[in-house]
Scaffold this active site. Structure first.
Site, PDB file in Angstrom:
ATOM      1  N   ARG A 171       1.074  -1.295  -0.307  1.00  0.00           N
ATOM      2  CA  ARG A 171       0.328   0.072  -0.194  1.00  0.00           C
ATOM      3  C   ARG A 171       0.812   1.701   0.084  1.00  0.00           C
ATOM      4  O   ARG A 171       1.756   1.272   0.538  1.00  0.00           O
ATOM      5  CB  ARG A 171      -0.982  -0.169   0.980  1.00  0.00           C
ATOM      6  CG  ARG A 171      -1.629   1.188   1.391  1.00  0.00           C
ATOM      7  CD  ARG A 171      -2.377   1.330   2.654  1.00  0.00           C
ATOM      8  NE  ARG A 171      -3.851   0.859   2.038  1.00  0.00           N
ATOM      9  CZ  ARG A 171      -4.810   0.718   2.083  1.00  0.00           C
ATOM     10  NH1 ARG A 171      -5.033   1.295   3.488  1.00  0.00           N
ATOM     11  NH2 ARG A 171      -6.596   0.134   1.849  1.00  0.00           N
ATOM     12  N   HIS A 213      -7.566   0.445  -6.310  1.00  0.00           N
ATOM     13  CA  HIS A 213      -7.693  -0.148  -4.942  1.00  0.00           C
ATOM     14  C   HIS A 213      -8.191  -1.615  -5.853  1.00  0.00           C
ATOM     15  O   HIS A 213      -9.261  -1.461  -5.310  1.00  0.00           O
ATOM     16  CB  HIS A 213      -8.414   0.949  -4.246  1.00  0.00           C
ATOM     17  CG  HIS A 213      -8.165  -0.036  -2.606  1.00  0.00           C
ATOM     18  ND1 HIS A 213      -7.259  -0.613  -2.719  1.00  0.00           N
ATOM     19  CD2 HIS A 213      -9.442   0.340  -1.620  1.00  0.00           C
ATOM     20  CE1 HIS A 213      -7.695  -0.884  -0.821  1.00  0.00           C
ATOM     21  NE2 HIS A 213      -8.388  -0.324  -0.859  1.00  0.00           N
ATOM     22  N   GLN A 228     -10.124  -4.568  -3.076  1.00  0.00           N
ATOM     23  CA  GLN A 228     -11.346  -3.092  -2.802  1.00  0.00           C
ATOM     24  C   GLN A 228     -12.436  -3.608  -3.410  1.00  0.00           C
ATOM     25  O   GLN A 228     -13.578  -4.304  -3.373  1.00  0.00           O
ATOM     26  CB  GLN A 228     -11.242  -2.483  -2.853  1.00  0.00           C
ATOM     27  CG  GLN A 228     -12.608  -1.267  -1.641  1.00  0.00           C
ATOM     28  CD  GLN A 228     -12.934  -1.801  -0.181  1.00  0.00           C
ATOM     29  OE1 GLN A 228     -12.346  -1.894   0.364  1.00  0.00           O
ATOM     30  NE2 GLN A 228     -13.949  -2.198  -0.415  1.00  0.00           N
ATOM     31  N   ASP A 273     -17.452   7.298  -1.177  1.00  0.00           N
ATOM     32  CA  ASP A 273     -15.809   7.613  -0.612  1.00  0.00           C
ATOM     33  C   ASP A 273     -15.631   8.467   1.220  1.00  0.00           C
ATOM     34  O   ASP A 273     -15.640   9.491   0.337  1.00  0.00           O
ATOM     35  CB  ASP A 273     -14.495   6.898  -1.450  1.00  0.00           C
ATOM     36  CG  ASP A 273     -13.411   6.661  -0.654  1.00  0.00           C
ATOM     37  OD1 ASP A 273     -13.150   6.512   0.589  1.00  0.00           O
ATOM     38  OD2 ASP A 273     -12.435   6.486  -2.071  1.00  0.00           O
ATOM     39  N   CYS A 326     -16.656   1.665   1.282  1.00  0.00           N
ATOM     40  CA  CYS A 326     -15.392   0.983   0.712  1.00  0.00           C
ATOM     41  C   CYS A 326     -14.877   0.753   2.694  1.00  0.00           C
ATOM     42  O   CYS A 326     -14.272   0.226   2.172  1.00  0.00           O
ATOM     43  CB  CYS A 326     -14.363   1.424   0.266  1.00  0.00           C
ATOM     44  SG  CYS A 326     -13.698   2.944   0.344  1.00  0.00           S
ATOM     45  N   ARG A 338     -13.177  -8.541   1.277  1.00  0.00           N
ATOM     46  CA  ARG A 338     -11.818  -8.768   1.373  1.00  0.00           C
ATOM     47  C   ARG A 338     -10.876  -9.510   2.000  1.00  0.00           C
ATOM     48  O   ARG A 338     -10.378 -10.289   1.569  1.00  0.00           O
ATOM     49  CB  ARG A 338     -11.470  -6.990   2.446  1.00  0.00           C
ATOM     50  CG  ARG A 338     -12.306  -5.981   2.217  1.00  0.00           C
ATOM     51  CD  ARG A 338     -11.937  -5.480   0.765  1.00  0.00           C
ATOM     52  NE  ARG A 338     -10.125  -5.012   0.927  1.00  0.00           N
ATOM     53  CZ  ARG A 338      -9.708  -4.685   0.775  1.00  0.00           C
ATOM     54  NH1 ARG A 338     -10.131  -3.587   1.638  1.00  0.00           N
ATOM     55  NH2 ARG A 338      -8.480  -4.358   0.970  1.00  0.00           N
TER      56      ARG A 338
HETATM   57  N1  NVA Z   1      -9.608   6.748  -1.166  1.00  0.00           N
HETATM   58  C1  NVA Z   1      -9.427   6.164   0.132  1.00  0.00           C
HETATM   59  C2  NVA Z   1      -9.925   4.642  -0.142  1.00  0.00           C
HETATM   60  C3  NVA Z   1      -8.685   4.580   1.390  1.00  0.00           C
HETATM   61  C4  NVA Z   1      -9.532   3.044   1.709  1.00  0.00           C
HETATM   62  C5  NVA Z   1      -8.024   6.371   0.628  1.00  0.00           C
HETATM   63  O1  NVA Z   1      -6.465   6.533  -0.483  1.00  0.00           O
HETATM   64  O2  NVA Z   1      -7.396   7.131   1.770  1.00  0.00           O
HETATM   65  N1   CP Z   2     -10.854  -0.009   2.050  1.00  0.00           N
HETATM   66  C1   CP Z   2      -9.874  -0.440   2.971  1.00  0.00           C
HETATM   67  O1   CP Z   2      -9.245  -1.046   1.649  1.00  0.00           O
HETATM   68  O2   CP Z   2      -9.429   0.094   4.452  1.00  0.00           O
HETATM   69  P1   CP Z   2      -8.493   0.695   4.997  1.00  0.00           P
HETATM   70  O3   CP Z   2      -7.959   1.034   4.394  1.00  0.00           O
HETATM   71  O4   CP Z   2      -8.842   0.048   6.267  1.00  0.00           O
HETATM   72  O5   CP Z   2      -7.951  -1.326   5.081  1.00  0.00           O
END
Ligand code: NVA
Ligand code: CP
Length: 313
Positions: A100, A127, A130, A228, A268, A296
């Protein structure tokens, strides 16, 4: 080496197989096959996570593997060791690595020198884990018997709020790939990026999404209403202006009433009640947010199984 960096990295046939494997793992849990026996998989985080971290860690463990969670800041990456050297070194220990990170080019950089599969656990661009979980969650409702991806065809998804974020990109790509209709509504300045259009073109996918600033127009006829966070990880400096700009796009009961009567609400997570979504919508029977979160686990196990099979790890 087959990686999973983008939604289209699996053929539609492979994606179909992932959904069916995920269903079989979900039904058989905890009796899943030890396909990662004697394997160690790394989980490398440059950003915070709850779901991605725990679902991968538990999933790798349940498939007989050993998960190792790494925070980029606490490794030598945080002190400037190159992506190339990190990828080479970690490949000597691990059988696979979930990452990530921020810019998508960082995860692409890992694939240049890694001799193990790399899985995208979220970048600023997309993502995909997800999305596979979200599609699985919809297939449980549209085609619970055989999880046939054809049942997604023609279904309409509406994405509201930050329509230029990673989740919006992933939805646009998946809608084009799986034959769904997609409309997005967000403030001026948040139209999907040229980078997203280029990614669609590069994958031979049509640019058919509809973007508007009118939330009510976008949700008309929607089978799924998705939102989101308004402030993604990395966007914190813009928080105050974003909250003001995106206020008209809150998913509340008025907006849900403008979609199809039986429309599902999806997110998500993490959610911010009172901002991108109202508490009553989060709690409503048509909200399937916790199924998404649970799935997930099942879907990512199936993604790892598919990669293991393709790479003969
Ligand atoms: N758009 C959000 C998704 C979190 C799972 C982020 O990147 O923070
Ligand atoms: N939806 C998601 O990816 O959650 P986290 O940021 O908690 O991993």
């Amino acid at each position: 080496m087959q990686h999973f960096l983008k939604e289209t990295d699996f053929t539609l046939e492979e994606a179909q197989s992932v959904f069916q494997t995920a269903k079989s793992y979900k039904e058989a849990r905890p009796n899943n096959p030890a396909i990662l026996d004697q394997q160690s998989w790394g989980l490398l985080f440059y950003k915070s996570s709850t779901r991605t971290r725990v679902s991968f860690e538990v999933g790798i463990h349940e498939l007989g593997g050993f998960p190792i969670v790494l925070n980029a800041q606490n490794t030598q990456i945080g002190r400037g060791e190159s992506v190339a050297d990190s990828a080479k070194v970690l490949s000597r220990y691990l059988q696979g690595l979930v990452i990530r990170t921020f810019d998508h080019s960082i995860i692409e950089g890992f694939t240049v020198d890694a001799t193990m599969p790399i899985v995208n656990g979220l970048t600023d661009f997309n993502h995909p884990c997800q999305l596979y979980s979200d599609l699985f969650t919809l297939l449980e409702r549209f085609a619970p018997g055989d999880m046939n991806i054809d049942s997604l065809k023609g279904k309409k998804v509406t994405f509201l709020g930050d329509t230029a974020c990673n989740m919006a990109n992933s939805w646009i790509i998946c809608a084009a790939y799986f034959g769904m209709e997609i409309a997005l509504a967000g403030p001026e300045g948040f139209a999907p990026s040229a980078e997203l259009d280029a990614a669609l073109e590069a994958n031979g996918l049509p640019i058919k999404y509809k973007w508007t600033t009118d939330a009510y127009q976008a949700v008309e006829g929607a089978d799924v209403v998705y939102t989101d966070v308004w402030v993604s990880m990395g966007d914190e400096a813009e928080a105050e202006t974003r909250l003001k700009q995106m206020a008209p796009y809150q998913v509340n009961s008025n907006l849900m009433n403008a979609a199809k009567k039986e429309a599902y609400f999806m997110h998500c997570l993490p959610a911010h009640p009172g901002k991108e979504v109202s508490q009553d919508v989060l709690d409503a029977p048509q909200s399937i947010i916790f199924d998404q979160a649970e799935n997930r686990l099942h879907t990512q196990k199936a993604i790892l199984a598919q990669l293991t099979k393709l790479n003969k790890v």
